[in-house]
Scaffold this motif. Structure first.
Motif, PDB file in Angstrom:
ATOM      1  N   TYR A 165     -41.317  47.814  16.507  1.00  0.00           N
ATOM      2  CA  TYR A 165     -40.900  49.143  16.074  1.00  0.00           C
ATOM      3  C   TYR A 165     -39.811  49.694  16.980  1.00  0.00           C
ATOM      4  O   TYR A 165     -39.727  49.363  18.169  1.00  0.00           O
ATOM      5  CB  TYR A 165     -42.094  50.116  16.089  1.00  0.00           C
ATOM      6  N   TRP A 166     -38.968  50.538  16.388  1.00  0.00           N
ATOM      7  CA  TRP A 166     -38.011  51.344  17.135  1.00  0.00           C
ATOM      8  C   TRP A 166     -38.437  52.801  17.054  1.00  0.00           C
ATOM      9  O   TRP A 166     -38.929  53.254  16.017  1.00  0.00           O
ATOM     10  CB  TRP A 166     -36.601  51.212  16.559  1.00  0.00           C
ATOM     11  N   LYS A 167     -38.190  53.526  18.125  1.00  0.00           N
ATOM     12  CA  LYS A 167     -38.419  54.960  18.131  1.00  0.00           C
ATOM     13  C   LYS A 167     -37.077  55.651  17.927  1.00  0.00           C
ATOM     14  O   LYS A 167     -36.181  55.564  18.762  1.00  0.00           O
ATOM     15  CB  LYS A 167     -39.038  55.405  19.461  1.00  0.00           C
ATOM     16  N   GLN A 180     -38.239  45.154  12.286  1.00  0.00           N
ATOM     17  CA  GLN A 180     -38.098  43.823  11.699  1.00  0.00           C
ATOM     18  C   GLN A 180     -37.451  43.881  10.321  1.00  0.00           C
ATOM     19  O   GLN A 180     -36.540  43.116  10.005  1.00  0.00           O
ATOM     20  CB  GLN A 180     -39.466  43.152  11.594  1.00  0.00           C
ATOM     21  N   VAL A 181     -37.910  44.803   9.502  1.00  0.00           N
ATOM     22  CA  VAL A 181     -37.373  44.923   8.142  1.00  0.00           C
ATOM     23  C   VAL A 181     -35.928  45.399   8.179  1.00  0.00           C
ATOM     24  O   VAL A 181     -35.078  44.905   7.421  1.00  0.00           O
ATOM     25  CB  VAL A 181     -38.236  45.894   7.305  1.00  0.00           C
ATOM     26  N   LEU A 182     -35.622  46.353   9.056  1.00  0.00           N
ATOM     27  CA  LEU A 182     -34.250  46.862   9.148  1.00  0.00           C
ATOM     28  C   LEU A 182     -33.282  45.768   9.587  1.00  0.00           C
ATOM     29  O   LEU A 182     -32.193  45.628   9.020  1.00  0.00           O
ATOM     30  CB  LEU A 182     -34.183  48.036  10.123  1.00  0.00           C
ATOM     31  N   ILE A 183     -33.667  44.977  10.569  1.00  0.00           N
ATOM     32  CA  ILE A 183     -32.772  43.925  11.064  1.00  0.00           C
ATOM     33  C   ILE A 183     -32.457  42.920   9.961  1.00  0.00           C
ATOM     34  O   ILE A 183     -31.291  42.590   9.698  1.00  0.00           O
ATOM     35  CB  ILE A 183     -33.410  43.218  12.276  1.00  0.00           C
ATOM     36  N   THR A 184     -33.489  42.419   9.305  1.00  0.00           N
ATOM     37  CA  THR A 184     -33.265  41.409   8.261  1.00  0.00           C
ATOM     38  C   THR A 184     -32.552  42.006   7.048  1.00  0.00           C
ATOM     39  O   THR A 184     -31.734  41.338   6.423  1.00  0.00           O
ATOM     40  CB  THR A 184     -34.598  40.778   7.835  1.00  0.00           C
ATOM     41  N   SER A 185     -32.840  43.262   6.722  1.00  0.00           N
ATOM     42  CA  SER A 185     -32.146  43.912   5.606  1.00  0.00           C
ATOM     43  C   SER A 185     -30.664  44.079   5.913  1.00  0.00           C
ATOM     44  O   SER A 185     -29.813  43.874   5.040  1.00  0.00           O
ATOM     45  CB  SER A 185     -32.773  45.276   5.306  1.00  0.00           C
ATOM     46  N   TRP A 186     -30.339  44.442   7.146  1.00  0.00           N
ATOM     47  CA  TRP A 186     -28.933  44.578   7.536  1.00  0.00           C
ATOM     48  C   TRP A 186     -28.213  43.238   7.460  1.00  0.00           C
ATOM     49  O   TRP A 186     -27.054  43.167   7.040  1.00  0.00           O
ATOM     50  CB  TRP A 186     -28.829  45.150   8.953  1.00  0.00           C
ATOM     51  N   VAL A 187     -28.903  42.177   7.849  1.00  0.00           N
ATOM     52  CA  VAL A 187     -28.296  40.847   7.752  1.00  0.00           C
ATOM     53  C   VAL A 187     -27.975  40.514   6.299  1.00  0.00           C
ATOM     54  O   VAL A 187     -26.886  40.019   5.977  1.00  0.00           O
ATOM     55  CB  VAL A 187     -29.232  39.783   8.360  1.00  0.00           C
ATOM     56  N   VAL A 188     -28.914  40.786   5.400  1.00  0.00           N
ATOM     57  CA  VAL A 188     -28.692  40.522   3.975  1.00  0.00           C
ATOM     58  C   VAL A 188     -27.527  41.362   3.441  1.00  0.00           C
ATOM     59  O   VAL A 188     -26.663  40.864   2.702  1.00  0.00           O
ATOM     60  CB  VAL A 188     -29.978  40.814   3.171  1.00  0.00           C
ATOM     61  N   ILE A 189     -27.474  42.641   3.824  1.00  0.00           N
ATOM     62  CA  ILE A 189     -26.394  43.521   3.373  1.00  0.00           C
ATOM     63  C   ILE A 189     -25.044  43.029   3.884  1.00  0.00           C
ATOM     64  O   ILE A 189     -24.045  43.022   3.143  1.00  0.00           O
ATOM     65  CB  ILE A 189     -26.664  44.968   3.829  1.00  0.00           C
ATOM     66  N   VAL A 190     -24.993  42.592   5.152  1.00  0.00           N
ATOM     67  CA  VAL A 190     -23.745  42.071   5.710  1.00  0.00           C
ATOM     68  C   VAL A 190     -23.306  40.817   4.958  1.00  0.00           C
ATOM     69  O   VAL A 190     -22.113  40.630   4.672  1.00  0.00           O
ATOM     70  CB  VAL A 190     -23.914  41.774   7.216  1.00  0.00           C
ATOM     71  N   ILE A 191     -24.251  39.942   4.624  1.00  0.00           N
ATOM     72  CA  ILE A 191     -23.925  38.730   3.862  1.00  0.00           C
ATOM     73  C   ILE A 191     -23.331  39.098   2.507  1.00  0.00           C
ATOM     74  O   ILE A 191     -22.298  38.544   2.083  1.00  0.00           O
ATOM     75  CB  ILE A 191     -25.177  37.851   3.687  1.00  0.00           C
ATOM     76  N   LEU A 192     -23.947  40.028   1.809  1.00  0.00           N
ATOM     77  CA  LEU A 192     -23.466  40.425   0.483  1.00  0.00           C
ATOM     78  C   LEU A 192     -22.091  41.068   0.559  1.00  0.00           C
ATOM     79  O   LEU A 192     -21.164  40.699  -0.182  1.00  0.00           O
ATOM     80  CB  LEU A 192     -24.467  41.383  -0.166  1.00  0.00           C
ATOM     81  N   LEU A 193     -21.946  42.056   1.452  1.00  0.00           N
ATOM     82  CA  LEU A 193     -20.667  42.757   1.569  1.00  0.00           C
ATOM     83  C   LEU A 193     -19.571  41.829   2.072  1.00  0.00           C
ATOM     84  O   LEU A 193     -18.443  41.843   1.547  1.00  0.00           O
ATOM     85  CB  LEU A 193     -20.807  43.961   2.507  1.00  0.00           C
TER      86      LEU A 193
END
Length: 247
Positions: free
Chosen positions: A27-29, A38-51
């Motif tokens: 978790y981040w505070k 964990q979800v934010l990191i992997t989601s950002w990776v997916v978004i970067v791949i798509l964009l």
């Protein structure tokens, strides 16, 4: 009073269940909020791949399209066909939404099988596909619910709520329950299938690490794509249903 106290106890029990966690999480505070990193990191990776892939491929469109441009045009045409089939002639404004859902889920699902998330070490827990987390699938399902309510209200106004008493007011509770179960079914279907696929691969790799997991991984890639298509198709169908007012 007995009914009221029972309802309060039930809600308290559900609240306690919602706080139960399976495994460890990182978790981040941020301010006063606890964010599931964990979800934010992997989601950002997916978004970067798509964009990134979209920008690199279509930043300079050619009259004679390149292979990458052809690929993205095919994807756009496919999403338009799905949207038109499920929504009808007024599908145009909803293509970006349906396309975003499909591509995000598709790349998220495939990332669980193709990206080496496990080699990245975290203080707690481990990285996995975004759709392997119930928070992601519930968020996507809630976005879909907001979209089909917006579609119905924008076309019919408050008359949209008349569908809840059709064909007879006796069905009012069932019709309301139906709208609550749609996001639940969408989220748990996607979450359950992706989680089960990753668990099967992990178990097989631990038992027979050399040959057997490979065809299972290919099968997982196929089913992951199917799950993305099912989610996007159902989302478009719900939007078309709210605009047409039929069940």
């Amino acid at each position: 009073m007995n009914v009221l106290s029972y309802s309060i106890n039930t809600l308290e029990g559900l609240y306690e269940i919602s706080g139960v966690e399976v495994g460890q999480h990182f978790y981040w505070k941020i301010g006063g909020f606890q964010v599931h990193a964990q979800v934010l990191i992997t989601s950002w990776v997916v978004i970067v791949i798509l964009l990134g892939s979209a920008i690199v491929t279509v930043r300079n469109p050619q009259t004679i399209p390149t292979d990458g441009q052809n690929f993205f045009e095919y994807i756009l045409e496919f999403i338009r066909d799905v949207s038109k089939t499920q929504i009808g002639e007024e599908y145009g404004p909803w293509v970006p939404f349906i396309g975003t859902l499909f591509l995000f889920i598709f790349v998220s699902n495939w990332s669980g099988a193709l990206l080496p998330w496990k080699i990245i070490e975290l203080p707690h827990g481990e990285l996995a596909a975004p759709t392997n987390d119930i928070n992601t699938t519930v968020a996507l399902a809630l976005l879909t619910s907001i979209a089909y309510f917006y579609a119905g209200l924008s076309k019919k106004g408050l008359g949209y709520f008349g569908k809840y008493i059709q064909p007879t007011p006796i069905l009012l509770p069932i019709n309301i329950l139906e709208d609550f179960t749609k996001p639940l079914s969408l989220s748990f279907r996607l979450f359950g299938n992706i989680l089960a696929d990753e668990l099967v691969v992990v178990v097989l790799v631990s038992l027979v690490p050399s040959v057997v997991p490979i065809p299972v991984m290919f099968l997982g890639l196929f089913t992951s794509g199917i799950q993305a298509l099912i989610f996007a198709t159902l989302a478009a169908a719900y939007i078309g249903e709210s605009m047409e007012g039929h069940h």
